[in-house]
Design an enzyme around this catalytic site. Structure first.
Site, PDB file in Angstrom:
ATOM      1  CB  SER A  54      -0.930   0.008   1.220  1.00 26.97           C
ATOM      2  OG  SER A  54      -0.212  -0.225   2.412  1.00 26.97           O
ATOM      3  CD  GLU A 190      -7.305  -5.431   1.733  1.00 21.35           C
ATOM      4  OE1 GLU A 190      -6.179  -5.962   1.636  1.00 21.35           O
ATOM      5  OE2 GLU A 190      -7.552  -4.263   1.340  1.00 21.35           O
TER       6      GLU A 190
END
Ligand code: KIV
Length: 282
Positions: A54, A190
Site C-alpha cells: 500500500s 481483507e
C-alpha cells in the site's frame, strides 16, 4: 557464554505472537513505511508492523499497488527495521515477485537479507499454497493474504467485499485451510464478509488478521494513514480515523507561512528591529 545476541528489548517472534494468540489476546498490526512513524508505532506497543505495498498508494501516489518494486520494498522496509526494536516486521512481496515458488524464494531472500525484516506477506488463495510451502521450507515465515487482494485488482474488477456467494465462501475457506497447511503463520482477511471471516478464524489453528472483515478475527490491521487521518483522500468506510494529522500539518504550515511572510508593511515604513523579535518556541 552464549553466542546468541541479547538486547534489552527483544522483538516479537512467531513464537511469542502465537502464544498471545493461544491466550486469546488480539493482535494489533499497523502498516508503516518510514523510520520515524515506525519508531512511534513501535514505542506505542503495536505487535506487528507491516511494510505493505500500500506504500504505492499511500506514500508514492500511484493509483494501485502494481508499480511498487522489490527495490521500493527493500528501501522502505529497511527504514522501518532501523526505527523499531520490538514489533515483528513483515514486508509485502510486491506484484510480479510471486509468479512461481523459485521467483518468490529469490525475492524473499533479497527482502530479508537486505532489509532485515523477519517475515514476508504474499497475496493469493489456493494457487499461492505451493509458494508458501517453498518459502516456509527454507525457514522464511510467511503471512498469507486472501479476500480482497489489491495486486489482482484488474482481474477482480475493483475493490469490494468477498464471501457474498457460496462459491466465494468455499474458495475463501479452502484457501485459508490450504495456506495454513502449507505453513503460513497467519492470514490477512481483507474485506471478507464478517460472518465468513469469523468462520475461517474459528476453523484455523493460526491467527487471522482482519481489515474491513468485522471484529471476530484474531487481530486487526489498518493502514496507518487511515488511522491517524494523514491522507489526501477520504479513508475507506471501515477505517475510523482516530486523529487528524493532515489538519495538524496544514495548520502548522499556514502559521509558518504567516510567520515567514510577516504582516505586510505600508510602503516606506520602517521594518521591525529583528533583535527585538520574540523567538518562536520549539
Ligand atoms: O499493503 C497493505 O497495506 C496490506 C494491508 C492492507 C493488509 O496488505
Amino acid at each position: 557464554m552464549s553466542s546468541h545476541p541479547t538486547t534489552a528489548v527483544s522483538r516479537n517472534t512467531l513464537r511469542t505472537l502465537h502464544a498471545a494468540y493461544l491466550r486469546k489476546e488480539k493482535l494489533a498490526m499497523l502498516t508503516a513505511y518510514d523510520y520515524v512513524t515506525a519508531g512511534l508505532l513501535d514505542n506505542s506497543g503495536v505487535d506487528i508492523l507491516l511494510v505493505g505495498d500500500s506504500l504505492g498508494n499511500v506514500v508514492l501516489g500511484y493509483d494501485t499497488t502494481l508499480p511498487v518494486t522489490l527495490e521500493d520494498m527493500i528501501r522502505h522496509t529497511s527504514a522501518v527495521v532501523r526505527g523499531t526494536k520490538k514489533a515483528l516486521i513483515v514486508a509485502d512481496l510486491p506484484f510480479g515477485t510471486t509468479t512461481d515458488p523459485e521467483v518468490a524464494l529469490r525475492a524473499s531472500i533479497r527482502l530479508m537479507q537486505e532489509s532485515g525484516c523477519q517475515a514476508v506477506k504474499l497475496e493469493g488463495g489456493l494457487n499461492a499454497a505451493p509458494i508458501v510451502r517453498r518459502l516456509v521450507d527454507q525457514g522464511i515465515p510467511v503471512m498469507a493474504h486472501i479476500g480482497l487482494t489489491p495486486q489482482s485488482v484488474h482481474q477482480l474488477g475493483g475493490y469490494y467485499i468477498h464471501g457474498k456467494t457460496d462459491q466465494s465462501v468455499r474458495y475463501l475457506v479452502d484457501s485459508a485451510v490450504a495456506l495454513s497447511e502449507a505453513g503460513a503463520f497467519s492470514i490477512v482477511l481483507e474485506m471478507v464478509v464478517p460472518a465468513v471471516a469469523a468462520e475461517i478464524t474459528q476453523s484455523l489453528g493460526i491467527p487471522t488478521i482482519g481489515i474491513g472483515s468485522g471484529t471476530d478475527c484474531s487481530g486487526q490491521v489498518l493502514v496507518i494513514n487511515d488511522l491517524v487521518g494523514l491522507s489526501l483522500r477520504p479513508p475507506p468506510k471501515f477505517a475510523v480515523p482516530r486523529g487528524n494529522v493532515a489538519a495538524v500539518i496544514r495548520d502548522a504550515v499556514r502559521e509558518y507561512i504567516l510567520d515567514v511572510k510577516g504582516p505586510s508593511l505600508p510602503v516606506g515604513s520602517a521594518r521591525p528591529d529583528p533583535s527585538r523579535e520574540t523567538p518562536i518556541p520549539l
